[in-house]
Design a protein around this motif. Structure first.
Motif, short mmCIF file in Angstrom:
data_model
loop_
_atom_site.label_atom_id
_atom_site.label_comp_id
_atom_site.label_asym_id
_atom_site.label_seq_id
_atom_site.Cartn_x
_atom_site.Cartn_y
_atom_site.Cartn_z
N THR A 1 37.39 52.09 35.47
CA THR A 1 36.17 53.08 35.32
C THR A 1 36.28 53.84 33.97
O THR A 1 35.41 54.65 33.64
N GLY A 2 37.82 53.86 33.71
CA GLY A 2 38.00 54.51 32.53
C GLY A 2 38.14 53.39 30.99
O GLY A 2 37.79 52.30 31.13
N ASN A 3 38.73 54.19 30.17
CA ASN A 3 39.22 53.41 29.01
C ASN A 3 40.08 52.31 29.30
O ASN A 3 41.21 52.42 30.05
N GLY B 1 42.99 57.80 39.50
CA GLY B 1 42.22 59.38 39.49
C GLY B 1 41.55 59.38 38.05
O GLY B 1 42.18 58.64 37.01
N ALA B 2 40.53 59.70 37.60
CA ALA B 2 39.84 60.02 36.62
C ALA B 2 40.76 60.73 35.56
O ALA B 2 41.57 61.81 35.81
N GLY B 3 40.81 60.02 34.31
CA GLY B 3 41.60 60.76 33.21
C GLY B 3 43.00 60.25 33.36
O GLY B 3 43.94 60.50 32.49
N ALA C 1 42.60 32.40 43.66
CA ALA C 1 41.20 32.68 44.11
C ALA C 1 40.63 33.65 43.08
O ALA C 1 41.36 34.23 42.29
N VAL C 2 39.24 33.65 43.32
CA VAL C 2 38.51 34.31 42.16
C VAL C 2 38.02 35.54 42.69
O VAL C 2 37.65 35.54 43.85
N GLY C 3 38.17 36.74 41.96
CA GLY C 3 37.84 37.96 42.51
C GLY C 3 37.78 38.98 41.39
O GLY C 3 38.15 38.74 40.28
N THR C 4 37.48 40.54 41.92
CA THR C 4 37.64 41.62 40.94
C THR C 4 38.43 42.62 41.27
O THR C 4 38.52 43.05 42.76
N LEU C 5 39.31 42.80 40.47
CA LEU C 5 40.21 43.97 40.75
C LEU C 5 39.78 45.12 40.20
O LEU C 5 39.65 45.46 38.79
N THR C 6 39.69 46.33 40.80
CA THR C 6 39.07 47.57 40.29
C THR C 6 40.06 48.53 39.94
O THR C 6 40.98 48.80 41.00
N VAL C 7 40.07 49.12 38.92
CA VAL C 7 40.94 50.08 38.47
C VAL C 7 40.21 51.61 38.38
O VAL C 7 39.53 51.41 37.41
N THR C 8 40.48 52.36 39.30
CA THR C 8 39.96 53.77 39.34
C THR C 8 40.60 54.53 38.36
O THR C 8 41.57 55.23 38.57
N GLY C 9 40.24 54.82 36.96
CA GLY C 9 41.17 55.34 36.03
C GLY C 9 41.07 54.39 34.86
O GLY C 9 40.21 53.69 34.53
N GLN C 10 42.21 54.83 33.85
CA GLN C 10 42.19 54.32 32.77
C GLN C 10 43.26 53.13 32.84
O GLN C 10 44.29 53.02 33.62
#
Length: 302
Positions: free
Chosen positions: A277-279, A224-226, A242-251
């Motif tokens: 998506t965050g710092n 979550g944001a923040g 394997a090659v891929g992208t791990l997304t983190v929604t937040g910091q």
């Protein structure tokens, strides 16, 4: 039975191997121990302080009703449990599962409710498969789930969200496998095991928390944001080999003990990434490994 039936303490049932509870009412076995090769419950309450064992090769079909009392349900290796409707583990009942559990709920808003004081221990050999295609299913209640086996969501055609509301401890040898949809943890989370998130899938726990185990895959971890995911374990974007992208929604904070393992297939686009998506704070260690057929060269950038 529509009414209530209670057996005296010390009653034994040496010949009872099949039990079917399909009507309202309470069936109280006191401190008796049962060994059931076939147990069906769709209504009512079964309670007591003894142990109900479904042995290897046995089946527990649980379509409704409550299993309560202070006793234990034991489903060891080779036992099969099919949960198909709204059910409840009540009072201080403990379920020790080393077998196979399939949760395919027959309707929306159907949960296995684990009440305060109740405990589900998924042992090292245990597999719990969340396979419902309907919305709003999973685990409700304020009890505790300890996962030392595998908790998986494998119905690849389903993008539905599954909820885990009890306290959830993914222990050192525990594995959470998400192949589709979203697994949302609403209760307290302790993460020392492995979380594997496939592309398109999401592991969601709103609020800041710490990983001391391994998070792997090409899906999304949502705090979550923040809020902040603190890594004091291992992050492995793309998964092993394997090659891929791990997304983190937040910091994201990679702590002093944290390790980020990335694998490289070339220096153009084929290498692991983490997209937050965050710092992002990069402490700890970053390890880069070449995959077969590629060798990092001088001047290569990523």
């Amino acid at each position: 039975n529509y009414g209530n039936t209670s057996f005296p303490a010390g009653t034994t049932f040496p010949a009872l191997t099949t039990l079917s509870k399909t009507q309202a009412g309470t069936l109280d076995f006191a401190n008796s121990n049962l060994n059931l090769t076939s147990y069906t419950q769709t209504a009512g309450v079964v309670t007591g302080s003894g142990t109900i064992t479904i042995p290897s090769g046995g089946t527990f079909n649980w379509g409704g009703g409550t299993l309560g009392g202070t006793g234990t349900l034991s489903t060891p290796v080779g036992a099969t449990t099919n949960i198909t409707g709204a059910t409840a583990l009540a009072n201080t009942r403990t379920w020790n599962n080393g077998g196979s559990v399939s949760m395919v709920m027959g309707g929306h808003n159907s949960y296995l409710d684990i009440a305060t004081g109740a405990l589900l221990n998924n042992l090292s050999s245990g597999v719990i498969d969340l396979r419902s295609a309907t919305i709003n299913t999973g685990f409700s209640g304020a009890g505790t789930i300890n996962n030392a086996g595998e908790l998986k969501k494998t119905l690849n055609t389903s993008v539905q969200e599954v909820f885990v509301s009890p306290v959830f401890s993914n222990q050192t040898n525990g594995i959470v496998t998400l192949n589709s949809g979203t697994l949302t943890v609403n209760g307290v989370l302790s993460q020392a095991g492995t979380i594997e998130v496939a592309a398109g899938a999401t592991f969601q726990k709103s609020g800041s928390w710490t990983n001391t185990g391994t998070i792997s895959g090409s899906g999304t971890i949502s705090v979550g944001a923040g809020n902040t995911l603190t890594n004091n374990g291992t992050l492995r974007p793309g998964g092993q080999n394997a090659v891929g992208t791990l997304t983190v929604t937040g910091q994201l904070n990679n702590g002093a003990a944290g390790v980020i393992e990335v694998e490289l297939q070339d220096n153009a686009t084929q290498y692991d990434k983490i997209a937050a998506t965050g710092n992002v704070v990069l402490g700890g260690t970053i390890k880069a490994n070449d995959l077969a057929g590629y060798q990092t060269g001088s001047g290569h950038t990523y």
